[in-house]
Design a protein around this motif. Structure first.
Motif, short mmCIF file in Angstrom:
data_model
loop_
_atom_site.label_atom_id
_atom_site.label_comp_id
_atom_site.label_asym_id
_atom_site.label_seq_id
_atom_site.Cartn_x
_atom_site.Cartn_y
_atom_site.Cartn_z
N THR A 231 0.84 -1.20 0.00
CA THR A 231 0.00 0.00 0.00
C THR A 231 0.87 1.24 0.00
O THR A 231 1.94 1.26 0.62
N ILE A 232 0.41 2.27 -0.68
CA ILE A 232 1.11 3.55 -0.66
C ILE A 232 0.35 4.59 0.16
O ILE A 232 0.79 5.73 0.28
N VAL A 233 -0.79 4.17 0.76
CA VAL A 233 -1.66 5.16 1.41
C VAL A 233 -2.11 4.83 2.82
O VAL A 233 -2.56 5.73 3.54
N ASP A 234 -2.02 3.58 3.25
CA ASP A 234 -2.67 3.22 4.52
C ASP A 234 -1.74 2.40 5.41
O ASP A 234 -1.81 1.16 5.44
N ASP A 235 -0.90 3.07 6.18
CA ASP A 235 0.04 2.40 7.07
C ASP A 235 -0.70 1.60 8.15
O ASP A 235 -0.26 0.51 8.54
N LYS A 236 -1.79 2.17 8.67
CA LYS A 236 -2.52 1.51 9.76
C LYS A 236 -3.08 0.16 9.32
O LYS A 236 -2.92 -0.86 10.00
N ALA A 237 -3.76 0.14 8.17
CA ALA A 237 -4.33 -1.11 7.67
C ALA A 237 -3.23 -2.09 7.29
O ALA A 237 -3.39 -3.31 7.44
N ALA A 238 -2.11 -1.57 6.82
CA ALA A 238 -0.98 -2.46 6.48
C ALA A 238 -0.49 -3.19 7.72
O ALA A 238 -0.24 -4.41 7.68
N ALA A 239 -0.35 -2.47 8.82
CA ALA A 239 0.09 -3.09 10.07
C ALA A 239 -0.93 -4.11 10.56
O ALA A 239 -0.57 -5.19 11.05
N GLU A 240 -2.20 -3.77 10.42
CA GLU A 240 -3.27 -4.66 10.88
C GLU A 240 -3.26 -5.99 10.14
O GLU A 240 -3.50 -7.05 10.73
N HIS A 241 -2.96 -5.94 8.83
CA HIS A 241 -3.04 -7.15 8.01
C HIS A 241 -1.67 -7.74 7.68
O HIS A 241 -1.59 -8.75 6.97
N GLY A 242 -0.61 -7.13 8.16
CA GLY A 242 0.73 -7.67 7.93
C GLY A 242 1.20 -7.58 6.51
O GLY A 242 1.94 -8.45 6.02
N VAL A 243 0.80 -6.49 5.81
CA VAL A 243 1.24 -6.30 4.43
C VAL A 243 2.27 -5.18 4.37
O VAL A 243 2.54 -4.50 5.36
N ARG A 244 2.83 -4.98 3.20
CA ARG A 244 3.90 -4.01 3.02
C ARG A 244 3.39 -2.58 2.90
O ARG A 244 2.34 -2.34 2.29
N VAL A 245 4.13 -1.64 3.45
CA VAL A 245 3.99 -0.23 3.09
C VAL A 245 5.12 0.07 2.11
O VAL A 245 6.29 -0.12 2.44
N VAL A 246 4.78 0.46 0.90
CA VAL A 246 5.81 0.72 -0.11
C VAL A 246 6.04 2.22 -0.21
O VAL A 246 5.13 2.97 -0.56
N ARG A 247 7.22 2.63 0.16
CA ARG A 247 7.59 4.04 0.12
C ARG A 247 8.82 4.19 -0.76
O ARG A 247 9.93 4.38 -0.30
N ALA A 248 8.60 4.02 -2.05
CA ALA A 248 9.72 4.12 -2.99
C ALA A 248 10.27 5.54 -2.98
O ALA A 248 9.54 6.50 -3.20
N GLY A 249 11.55 5.69 -2.69
CA GLY A 249 12.16 7.01 -2.64
C GLY A 249 12.34 7.61 -4.02
O GLY A 249 12.15 6.95 -5.05
N ARG A 250 12.69 8.86 -4.02
CA ARG A 250 12.95 9.54 -5.29
C ARG A 250 14.22 8.97 -5.92
O ARG A 250 15.22 8.76 -5.24
N ASP A 251 14.17 8.75 -7.21
CA ASP A 251 15.28 8.15 -7.92
C ASP A 251 15.29 8.68 -9.35
O ASP A 251 14.49 8.24 -10.18
N PRO A 252 16.18 9.63 -9.66
CA PRO A 252 16.19 10.21 -11.01
C PRO A 252 16.40 9.17 -12.11
O PRO A 252 15.85 9.31 -13.21
N GLU A 253 17.18 8.13 -11.84
CA GLU A 253 17.42 7.12 -12.87
C GLU A 253 16.14 6.34 -13.16
O GLU A 253 15.82 6.05 -14.32
N ARG A 254 15.40 5.98 -12.11
CA ARG A 254 14.14 5.28 -12.30
C ARG A 254 13.14 6.18 -13.03
O ARG A 254 12.41 5.73 -13.92
N LEU A 255 13.10 7.45 -12.65
CA LEU A 255 12.23 8.41 -13.32
C LEU A 255 12.59 8.52 -14.79
O LEU A 255 11.70 8.51 -15.67
N ALA A 256 13.87 8.60 -15.09
CA ALA A 256 14.32 8.75 -16.47
C ALA A 256 13.88 7.56 -17.33
O ALA A 256 13.52 7.73 -18.51
N ARG A 257 13.89 6.36 -16.75
CA ARG A 257 13.49 5.19 -17.51
C ARG A 257 12.00 5.25 -17.88
O ARG A 257 11.61 4.91 -19.00
N VAL A 258 11.16 5.69 -16.95
CA VAL A 258 9.73 5.80 -17.26
C VAL A 258 9.49 6.92 -18.25
O VAL A 258 8.66 6.79 -19.17
#
Length: 301
Positions: A231-258
């Motif tokens: 999830t990129i929006v709900d840390d609380k629900a992620a903790a409740e269900h044991g799923v990932r919080v994805v917080r991909a940092g800024r990366d100019p190289e990754r941006l350039a590829r897209v």
């Protein structure tokens, strides 16, 4: 120069456009004359006072995404020249005519990609591409994208398809045709989602959540392994269900590829444009969560 600022936390109406001194680039920086600037939910949260970790000093400028032209070089900058079209991420100063950023973080804009689309792709590209990498989405996967018509969902859907995955995307009925054009099978969000996903005959193997709350519980209920739900929006629900919080940092190289894929027409992003003078209306559109495409400010000289 003109810039959007706010003097107190509150609704969109606290924003206004003022003249402030032109910034000057320091060593290793470039100054960019901004032609288009993205508006994102993070900006809304900062303006509302819901992002306590964001350092705010009133009057506060705002904006994280820009596309424009280099118009001045700081000491030591060798790889860029005045007049180069560029785009990238910034911090709370993108909704302005001029901004200064580290030259190392700048991405060159392809000539066949327009400035509004370039600005619209900045945050969504980095978030979506990073999330898919973290979830390991690739050939043979069936990815469930919650909020597939949002900016991150739009990019994630297209990148996943390019990686060889099949995509199921949740959205309001009005956006189903758009989700279908992105290459995904559309399903409704809300209480009908689980049955609709099962009706496709596909078993999702991963999920990316941009909606929060019940979307995470539904992903678990569909039998997706929690370590492949992000999830990129709900840390609380992620903790409740044991799923990932994805917080991909800024990366100019990754941006350039897209951005390169967008220039080839392989990643598309619809844009809803407002002039800088209508920054209040732009924030209202983002806050409504029913904007038709990524909200972008057009900043005329």
């Amino acid at each position: 120069m003109r810039a959007a600022v706010f003097d107190r936390f509150g609704p969109p109406d606290v924003l206004h456009v003022v003249h402030i001194p032109d910034p000057q680039p320091g060593p290793g920086e470039v100054r960019v004359r901004v032609l288009a600037a993205g508006v994102q939910p993070f900006d809304v949260g900062v303006r509302q006072g819901n992002m306590p970790w964001a350092k705010v000093e009133f009057p506060q400028t705002i904006g994280q995404e820009y596309a424009g032209v280099v118009d001045a070089l700081g000491e030591g900058v060798r790889d860029l020249a005045v007049g180069d079209p560029v785009l990238g991420s910034t911090m709370l100063n993108g909704n302005a005519e001029l901004l200064c950023v580290a030259a190392a973080n700048v991405v060159r804009k392809p000539h066949n990609l327009d400035f509004p689309t370039a600005a619209a792709l900045v945050a969504a590209s980095q978030t979506a591409s990073g999330a898919l990498l973290e979830l390991g989405v690739g050939e043979g996967d069936v990815l469930l994208v919650h909020a597939a018509a949002g900016s991150v969902g739009t990019v994630a859907t297209q990148l996943a398809r390019l990686a060889g995955a099949t995509v199921i995307g949740s959205a309001s009925f009005d956006n189903h045709s758009r989700v279908r054009r992105q290459g995904a099978l559309p399903v409704p969000y809300g209480e009908e989602l689980i049955a609709a996903v099962r009706d496709t005959g596909l078993q999702p193997t991963a999920a990316l959540d941009g909606a929060g709350a019940e979307a995470i519980a539904q992903s678990v209920a569909l039998g997706i392994s929690p370590d492949r739900i992000g999830t990129i929006v709900d840390d609380k629900a992620a903790a409740e269900h044991g799923v990932r919080v994805v917080r991909a940092g800024r990366d100019p190289e990754r941006l350039a590829r897209v951005i390169a894929l967008a220039a080839e027409g392989k990643v598309l992003m619809p844009v809803q444009a407002f002039p800088l003078s209508e920054v209040v209306e732009a924030h209202r559109a983002v806050e409504s969560r029913h904007s038709h495409g990524k909200v972008v400010l057009i900043i005329e000289p």
